[in-house]
Design a protein around this motif. Structure first.
Motif, PDB file in Angstrom:
ATOM      1  N   PRO A 154     -16.205  30.951   9.813  1.00  0.00           N
ATOM      2  CA  PRO A 154     -16.026  30.033  10.943  1.00  0.00           C
ATOM      3  C   PRO A 154     -14.574  29.658  11.224  1.00  0.00           C
ATOM      4  CG  PRO A 154     -17.836  29.305   9.556  1.00  0.00           C
ATOM      5  CD  PRO A 154     -17.143  30.410   8.813  1.00  0.00           C
ATOM      6  N   THR A 155     -13.696  29.784  10.227  1.00  0.00           N
ATOM      7  CA  THR A 155     -12.299  29.394  10.401  1.00  0.00           C
ATOM      8  C   THR A 155     -11.365  30.558  10.075  1.00  0.00           C
ATOM      9  OG1 THR A 155     -12.188  28.576   8.131  1.00  0.00           O
ATOM     10  CG2 THR A 155     -12.773  26.987   9.851  1.00  0.00           C
ATOM     11  N   CYS A 156     -10.146  30.473  10.586  1.00  0.00           N
ATOM     12  CA  CYS A 156      -9.085  31.454  10.326  1.00  0.00           C
ATOM     13  C   CYS A 156      -7.938  30.777   9.592  1.00  0.00           C
ATOM     14  CB  CYS A 156      -8.558  32.019  11.656  1.00  0.00           C
ATOM     15  SG  CYS A 156      -9.740  32.986  12.607  1.00  0.00           S
ATOM     16  N   LYS A 157      -7.005  31.584   9.095  1.00  0.00           N
ATOM     17  CA  LYS A 157      -5.775  31.016   8.542  1.00  0.00           C
ATOM     18  C   LYS A 157      -5.083  30.198   9.647  1.00  0.00           C
ATOM     19  CE  LYS A 157      -4.330  35.133   7.696  1.00  0.00           C
ATOM     20  NZ  LYS A 157      -3.516  36.305   7.375  1.00  0.00           N
ATOM     21  N   PRO A 158      -4.513  29.042   9.337  1.00  0.00           N
ATOM     22  CA  PRO A 158      -4.099  28.558   8.013  1.00  0.00           C
ATOM     23  C   PRO A 158      -5.183  27.893   7.174  1.00  0.00           C
ATOM     24  CG  PRO A 158      -3.412  27.001   9.668  1.00  0.00           C
ATOM     25  CD  PRO A 158      -3.998  28.172  10.409  1.00  0.00           C
ATOM     26  N   ASP A 159      -6.407  27.804   7.666  1.00  0.00           N
ATOM     27  CA  ASP A 159      -7.478  27.332   6.799  1.00  0.00           C
ATOM     28  C   ASP A 159      -7.598  28.294   5.609  1.00  0.00           C
ATOM     29  OD1 ASP A 159     -10.175  25.435   7.080  1.00  0.00           O
ATOM     30  OD2 ASP A 159     -10.508  27.275   5.932  1.00  0.00           O
ATOM     31  N   PRO A 160      -7.820  27.787   4.399  1.00  0.00           N
ATOM     32  CA  PRO A 160      -7.832  28.658   3.220  1.00  0.00           C
ATOM     33  C   PRO A 160      -9.148  29.374   2.964  1.00  0.00           C
ATOM     34  CG  PRO A 160      -8.163  26.402   2.537  1.00  0.00           C
ATOM     35  CD  PRO A 160      -7.906  26.362   4.034  1.00  0.00           C
ATOM     36  N   ALA A 161     -10.157  29.180   3.824  1.00  0.00           N
ATOM     37  CA  ALA A 161     -11.503  29.661   3.508  1.00  0.00           C
ATOM     38  C   ALA A 161     -11.552  31.162   3.268  1.00  0.00           C
ATOM     39  CB  ALA A 161     -12.474  29.267   4.624  1.00  0.00           C
ATOM     40  N   MET A 162     -10.843  31.953   4.075  1.00  0.00           N
ATOM     41  CA  MET A 162     -10.944  33.407   3.884  1.00  0.00           C
ATOM     42  C   MET A 162     -10.283  33.835   2.579  1.00  0.00           C
ATOM     43  SD  MET A 162      -8.394  35.269   6.627  1.00  0.00           S
ATOM     44  CE  MET A 162      -9.391  34.798   8.046  1.00  0.00           C
ATOM     45  N   LEU A 163      -9.218  33.157   2.171  1.00  0.00           N
ATOM     46  CA  LEU A 163      -8.601  33.482   0.888  1.00  0.00           C
ATOM     47  C   LEU A 163      -9.547  33.138  -0.252  1.00  0.00           C
ATOM     48  CD1 LEU A 163      -6.138  33.327   2.900  1.00  0.00           C
ATOM     49  CD2 LEU A 163      -4.785  32.575   0.927  1.00  0.00           C
ATOM     50  N   LEU A 164     -10.150  31.968  -0.189  1.00  0.00           N
ATOM     51  CA  LEU A 164     -11.057  31.545  -1.254  1.00  0.00           C
ATOM     52  C   LEU A 164     -12.284  32.452  -1.324  1.00  0.00           C
ATOM     53  CD1 LEU A 164     -10.789  27.692  -0.715  1.00  0.00           C
ATOM     54  CD2 LEU A 164      -9.802  29.026  -2.597  1.00  0.00           C
ATOM     55  N   SER A 165     -12.767  32.902  -0.172  1.00  0.00           N
ATOM     56  CA  SER A 165     -13.900  33.820  -0.164  1.00  0.00           C
ATOM     57  C   SER A 165     -13.530  35.153  -0.804  1.00  0.00           C
ATOM     58  CB  SER A 165     -14.384  34.044   1.273  1.00  0.00           C
ATOM     59  OG  SER A 165     -15.445  34.975   1.313  1.00  0.00           O
ATOM     60  N   ALA A 166     -12.355  35.683  -0.459  1.00  0.00           N
ATOM     61  CA  ALA A 166     -11.909  36.949  -1.048  1.00  0.00           C
ATOM     62  C   ALA A 166     -11.735  36.829  -2.550  1.00  0.00           C
ATOM     63  CB  ALA A 166     -10.604  37.383  -0.392  1.00  0.00           C
ATOM     64  N   ILE A 167     -11.159  35.713  -2.994  1.00  0.00           N
ATOM     65  CA  ILE A 167     -10.956  35.482  -4.426  1.00  0.00           C
ATOM     66  C   ILE A 167     -12.298  35.467  -5.154  1.00  0.00           C
ATOM     67  CG2 ILE A 167     -10.232  33.724  -6.091  1.00  0.00           C
ATOM     68  CD1 ILE A 167      -7.996  33.001  -4.032  1.00  0.00           C
ATOM     69  N   GLU A 168     -13.259  34.766  -4.584  1.00  0.00           N
ATOM     70  CA  GLU A 168     -14.582  34.688  -5.210  1.00  0.00           C
ATOM     71  C   GLU A 168     -15.246  36.060  -5.264  1.00  0.00           C
ATOM     72  OE1 GLU A 168     -18.823  32.267  -4.730  1.00  0.00           O
ATOM     73  OE2 GLU A 168     -17.277  32.105  -3.182  1.00  0.00           O
ATOM     74  N   GLN A 169     -15.157  36.823  -4.165  1.00  0.00           N
ATOM     75  CA  GLN A 169     -15.790  38.138  -4.128  1.00  0.00           C
ATOM     76  C   GLN A 169     -15.191  39.092  -5.159  1.00  0.00           C
ATOM     77  OE1 GLN A 169     -16.529  39.927  -0.173  1.00  0.00           O
ATOM     78  NE2 GLN A 169     -16.034  37.925   0.701  1.00  0.00           N
ATOM     79  N   CYS A 170     -13.914  38.915  -5.466  1.00  0.00           N
ATOM     80  CA  CYS A 170     -13.243  39.807  -6.408  1.00  0.00           C
ATOM     81  C   CYS A 170     -13.289  39.294  -7.843  1.00  0.00           C
ATOM     82  CB  CYS A 170     -11.794  40.022  -5.976  1.00  0.00           C
ATOM     83  SG  CYS A 170     -11.628  41.015  -4.468  1.00  0.00           S
TER      84      CYS A 170
END
Length: 226
Positions: A154-170
């Protein structure tokens, strides 16, 4: 890079795409100018589009329609943005990677990190359909364990959600992850996610020097990370 992780490699390196790994403005500018021509408007040109990219495709289209970077006060006739956005998607979909090129040192960086067993990912505000096409068109899609685009969450950078999702997936953690980008949005997202962040000075940061955003590391070329 290892200096940021007590002499070790990070477990995961996340890359921004446009302006970091890839100079994508030539294709974006063609699509924007075709969109503007179809609407009876004057072309924007490569230099202006270069300053407008970085906040996702909808914002790029709004900036092109408004003719300015700041669209906070922009107003459009009913249906105007939707018409323009549909045209942009059509034209950019016809040529996403024809003129775009990897920056010097980008492939060497990916090769070097992959050879050392570092997990790699993409965290970009570019829509996923174009992200996938660009990675495939440039022959680098096989490097990445995770790819998250601007419409994945639902959000893009600068929101951190996509980074946190990638970290969790890896299976990594913020403390073992490095974000690499070219703009203040990348640095703000990394800070909010709790990651170390490296930046390149050649990308798309709306004309502002990346030093002003105080990344942990600045490298002239991506292969300098190795």
């Amino acid at each position: 890079m290892r200096r940021l992780f007590d002499g070790n490699d990070p477990a995961l390196v996340l890359f921004d795409l446009d302006g970091t790994l890839v100079d994508s403005v030539p294709d974006l500018a063609v699509a924007i100018d075709r969109m503007l021509a179809a609407l009876g408007l004057a072309p924007a040109g490569v230099a202006r589009v270069r300053d407008w990219v970085g906040n996702g495709a909808p914002t790029l289209v709004r900036r092109a329609l408004h003719g300015e970077l700041d669209v906070s006060a922009a107003t459009f006739a009913p249906g105007r943005f939707e018409q323009a956005y549909a045209l942009f998607l059509q034209f950019y979909g016809e040529s996403t990677a024809a003129l775009s090129t990897l920056y010097p040192g980008a492939r060497e960086c990916l090769d070097g990190l992959a050879a050392r067993g570092v997990l790699l990912g993409i965290a970009t505000n570019k829509p996923m359909c174009f992200t996938t096409e660009m990675l495939q068109g440039l022959g680098i899609d096989g490097y990445f364990q995770v790819v998250i685009g601007g419409d994945s969450l639902p959000t893009c950078k600068p929101d951190p959600a996509m980074l946190l999702s990638a970290i969790e997936q890896c299976g990594a953690t913020p403390a073992t992850t490095l974000m690499v980008g070219d703009s203040s949005n990348d640095i703000r997202a990394a800070r909010a996610a709790g990651c170390q962040v490296a930046a390149v000075p050649y990308g798309y940061n709306h004309g502002e020097p990346i030093e002003a955003s105080a990344p942990d590391l600045i490298v002239a070329r991506l292969d300098a990370l190795l």
